[in-house]
Design a protein around this motif. Structure first.
Motif, PDB file in Angstrom:
ATOM      1  N   ALA A 291       0.819  -1.124  -0.097  1.00 36.59           N
ATOM      2  CA  ALA A 291       0.012  -0.089  -0.176  1.00 36.59           C
ATOM      3  C   ALA A 291       0.756   1.103   0.105  1.00 36.59           C
ATOM      4  CB  ALA A 291      -0.720  -0.008   1.254  1.00 36.59           C
ATOM      5  N   ALA A 315     -13.612  -4.098  -4.995  1.00 30.50           N
ATOM      6  CA  ALA A 315     -13.495  -3.841  -3.509  1.00 30.50           C
ATOM      7  C   ALA A 315     -12.240  -3.739  -3.042  1.00 30.50           C
ATOM      8  CB  ALA A 315     -13.995  -5.289  -2.615  1.00 30.50           C
ATOM      9  N   ALA A 316     -11.205  -4.366  -3.607  1.00 31.30           N
ATOM     10  CA  ALA A 316      -9.926  -4.011  -3.197  1.00 31.30           C
ATOM     11  C   ALA A 316      -9.288  -2.603  -3.613  1.00 31.30           C
ATOM     12  CB  ALA A 316      -8.812  -5.154  -3.674  1.00 31.30           C
ATOM     13  N   GLN A 318     -11.307  -0.039  -3.505  1.00 33.16           N
ATOM     14  CA  GLN A 318     -12.072   0.746  -2.780  1.00 33.16           C
ATOM     15  C   GLN A 318     -11.499   0.765  -1.382  1.00 33.16           C
ATOM     16  OE1 GLN A 318     -14.030   3.046  -3.960  1.00 33.16           O
ATOM     17  NE2 GLN A 318     -13.602   2.116  -5.891  1.00 33.16           N
ATOM     18  N   ARG A 319     -10.825  -0.407  -0.912  1.00 36.33           N
ATOM     19  CA  ARG A 319     -10.279  -0.267   0.345  1.00 36.33           C
ATOM     20  C   ARG A 319      -8.843   0.346   0.258  1.00 36.33           C
ATOM     21  NH1 ARG A 319     -12.291  -5.869   0.007  1.00 36.33           N
ATOM     22  NH2 ARG A 319     -10.181  -6.548  -0.553  1.00 36.33           N
ATOM     23  N   ALA A 320      -8.017   0.225  -0.726  1.00 35.90           N
ATOM     24  CA  ALA A 320      -6.855   0.887  -0.860  1.00 35.90           C
ATOM     25  C   ALA A 320      -7.235   2.567  -0.485  1.00 35.90           C
ATOM     26  CB  ALA A 320      -6.216   0.642  -1.929  1.00 35.90           C
ATOM     27  N   LEU A 322      -9.779   4.146   0.836  1.00 31.86           N
ATOM     28  CA  LEU A 322     -10.119   4.363   2.156  1.00 31.86           C
ATOM     29  C   LEU A 322      -9.008   4.406   3.015  1.00 31.86           C
ATOM     30  CD1 LEU A 322     -13.607   2.373   2.665  1.00 31.86           C
ATOM     31  CD2 LEU A 322     -13.007   4.813   1.847  1.00 31.86           C
ATOM     32  N   ARG A 323      -8.135   3.563   2.830  1.00 26.48           N
ATOM     33  CA  ARG A 323      -6.759   3.388   3.644  1.00 26.48           C
ATOM     34  C   ARG A 323      -5.720   4.700   3.431  1.00 26.48           C
ATOM     35  NH1 ARG A 323      -6.468  -2.134   2.336  1.00 26.48           N
ATOM     36  NH2 ARG A 323      -5.027  -1.726   0.570  1.00 26.48           N
ATOM     37  N   THR A 342     -11.499   6.314 -10.458  1.00 29.12           N
ATOM     38  CA  THR A 342     -11.776   4.852 -10.145  1.00 29.12           C
ATOM     39  C   THR A 342     -12.138   4.387 -11.588  1.00 29.12           C
ATOM     40  OG1 THR A 342     -12.743   5.384  -8.282  1.00 29.12           O
ATOM     41  CG2 THR A 342     -13.427   3.431  -9.084  1.00 29.12           C
ATOM     42  N   ARG A 378     -17.085   7.862   2.392  1.00 34.22           N
ATOM     43  CA  ARG A 378     -16.554   6.888   3.453  1.00 34.22           C
ATOM     44  C   ARG A 378     -17.584   7.345   4.672  1.00 34.22           C
ATOM     45  NH1 ARG A 378     -11.177   7.066   6.581  1.00 34.22           N
ATOM     46  NH2 ARG A 378     -12.056   9.003   7.572  1.00 34.22           N
TER      47      ARG A 378
END
Length: 632
Positions: A291, A315-316, A318-320, A322-323, A342, A378
């Protein structure tokens, strides 16, 4: 490496700025005065035709009157060529004919060792590239061809192949005289702890050389050809050359492209970067199997003030994203922003470009969204805000995130932007957390007061007081003159709710941090008010704390006046010929509260007071009229 200020001064004295800049621009000789070292040219940073870029050799600086770029010769080398500080010093030293300063012996030893490791990495790069052209590299060549890479693209990114043998690289480098301990230290081979036979780290993989900002090969990334391999991608271990959290793939080429005007695009992997670059988006980089880290963010911002983070739509991805929000907020500020793109679900940059062309990707880049958008999404995604407690929880969470931002001005702008989004969320249709004003919500959808009914407008109570209009003008003028003041009285400013559409627009702009034509026009009219123009706080906006106190005083006056008017409205509804003692008491209390509001602790020097007996006289006149008409 530490460079003494005296050495830097010597470089600046020996090399005129115009000598460095002149390699990048064409001087306007009609405007320039060469004898005085005064030079003019079109700016090399923002592509113009007029000569607004000024170089002053005597003062040793340049300045563009268009884009406001400025600095000395070292700054110009770093900005125009994408060099780091030491690289720029070396270029300037060569131009001046001066040797670089002597290094510390311990540092020199480390540098010499790194140089040995770098030589081993270059030798490995050549070996891998050669292997790609052999019979063993046939499947790898087919894979790359299927991904749209021709030989020119393969050569450009120096792609190679590691044959599926245990000691192919080890044997090849030994023949070139590279010691085993150097190969081990460079991460090219693995030496078992039990003393077993060393073997190649990369086997049966397509090889992607990783170069640092100086162009040195520092590591490799390998993609497995075997679909059943335990790891699809394998990177070099961290070494004296390679720190995966402090480097980016393709950083040297991207930095050069960004210095020529390309956007810095942060993709997810090696093939994404290659596809983007070959499609014309040459400012593409990628993190190295991890990351994005703080050090990588800082490296990005040294290259571009606003990198574009390109995420997969799954989903991966989007998680990246948010982190990255929580990582970036404590570091963001002027000149350090992020935007996000995106991709459609299931597509990487290569898929999108091949299916729809480079224009489709450019359209996504043009619509890149700021970090504040992702922060808002978020916090609200999939949540309902149908109760005061849930709204309060949203506010608390947003305040916590905004508090991470170190720069005050940036925090204020985030606050304004999120207030705008919050206003839109809670000002829409009922349902999905969007609340509509009910019959008791007198302020209406846009915070406007309910229009006066016809029968009310016909009475003295329905007509706006001229003094209120002046006080309202002062409130809006003070909030406009002192950025950040509106946020300190947010709830009270929302209740101000001007009837005039222009002032309502200005009030909304001040709260949301927006800028509308109607708001600007209203502010221009307000500034023509004699009382406003006479205020020292408006003429010379300096004392923000005094302005805050005066603003509070004025709002107290407005609220007291409105409370008195509300009592009058209720009195009109209640009076039936005789005034009872309860009504008289309420009216006297209202007048007393207004009287207190008219005596603030601190006043602006502008005379905004009115006759404090005006309300009493108005009440007496009104009640006398009612008694006469009603016979009471």
């Amino acid at each position: 490496m530490s460079i003494s200020p005296s050495f830097l001064d010597e470089l600046r004295n020996r090399v005129p700025v115009s000598r460095i800049v002149g390699k990048k621009v064409t001087w306007d000789l009609r405007r320039s005065n060469q004898a005085k070292g005064d030079w003019w040219a079109p700016c090399p940073f923002h592509g113009e035709k007029t000569a607004s870029f000024h170089v002053d050799d005597q003062k040793g600086f340049y300045y563009c009157f268009g884009c406001h770029a400025k600095g000395d010769a070292l700054t110009f080398l770093r900005e125009s060529d994408g060099l780091d500080f030491i690289e720029a010093v070396k270029v300037l030293a060569a131009e001046a004919g001066l040797p670089m300063p002597e290094r510390d012996p311990a540092e020199a030893k480390k540098a010499d060792r790194r140089s040995v490791l770098a030589d081993a990495m270059e030798a490995a790069t050549r070996h891998f590239r050669m292997q790609l052209g052999t019979g063993q590299g046939g499947a790898a060549r087919e894979y790359l061809s299927g991904r749209g890479l021709d030989q020119a693209g393969i050569d450009r990114f120096e792609l190679g192949f590691a044959a599926d043998t245990r000691q192919g690289l080890l044997s090849a480098l030994k023949e070139k005289g590279i010691p085993q301990d150097v190969m081990d230290e460079a991460g090219l081979i693995i030496v078992p702890d039990d003393g077993g036979t060393p073997y190649d780290r990369f086997r049966g993989r397509i090889i992607f050389p990783i170069r640092d900002a100086r162009g040195r090969a520092i590591a490799f990334g390998g993609r497995a050809m075997d679909p059943n391999a335990r790891a699809k991608y394998l990177n070099s271990p961290e070494t004296a050359l390679f720190d995966k959290g402090r480097n980016l793939y393709n950083v040297a080429a991207a930095r050069s492209a960004v210095s020529r005007g390309a956007p810095l695009i942060v993709a997810e992997g090696y093939m994404d970067v290659i596809a983007l670059s070959l499609a014309g988006f040459e400012g593409a980089v990628a993190p190295l199997g991890t990351a994005i880290t703080e050090d990588q963010l800082r490296l990005m911002w040294r290259i571009s003030p606003e990198p574009v983070i390109m995420l997969d739509g799954d989903a991966a991805g989007q998680r990246a994203a948010l982190r990255l929000i929580d990582l970036a907020l404590p570091m963001t500020g002027p000149g350090q922003a992020l935007r996000f793109v995106t991709l459609p679900t299931g597509q990487d940059p290569d898929d999108l470009i091949r299916a729809h062309g480079a224009g489709a990707l450019q359209k996504l880049l043009d619509g890149a969204r700021p970090l504040v958008d992702l922060l808002w999404e978020r916090e609200v995604e999939g949540r309902e805000f149908d109760s005061p407690e849930r709204r309060a929880a949203l506010d608390a969470s947003l305040r916590k995130s905004i508090a991470l931002i170190p720069d005050e001005a940036t925090r204020n702008h985030y606050t304004a932007a999120l207030k705008e989004r919050r206003f839109e969320l809670f000002g829409g249709r009922r349902g999905a957390g969007r609340l509509t004003p009910g019959p008791r919500d007198w302020r209406g959808r846009r915070g406007q007061p309910e229009p006066a009914r016809a029968q009310t407008r016909a009475t003295p109570l329905g007509q706006q007081d001229a003094g209120d209009a002046t006080l309202e003008s002062m409130v809006l003028a003070l909030c406009a003159a002192y950025p950040g003041l509106a946020s300190r009285v947010e709830s009270r400013l929302e209740l101000l709710a001007p009837v005039d559409e222009g002032r309502a627009a200005l009030c909304h702009d001040l709260l949301a941090g927006t800028d509308s034509a109607a708001g600007r026009a209203a502010l221009a009219r307000i500034m023509e008010d004699a009382y406003v123009r006479a205020s020292p706080l408006i003429r010379q906006p300096q004392d923000a704390e005094k302005a805050a106190v005066v603003l509070g005083n004025i709002l107290d006056k407005i609220e007291a006046r409105r409370a008195a008017m509300a009592e009058l409205s209720r009195a009109e509804a209640e009076i039936q010929g005789m005034v009872d003692e309860g009504l008289t008491w309420r009216m006297s209390e209202s007048a007393r509260a207004r009287h207190l509001a008219e005596k603030p602790a601190i006043e602006d020097s502008t005379d905004l007071n009115e006759d404090r007996g005006a309300l009493s006289a108005r009440l007496a006149s009104y009640f006398d009229t009612r008694r006469t008409k009603g016979g009471g």
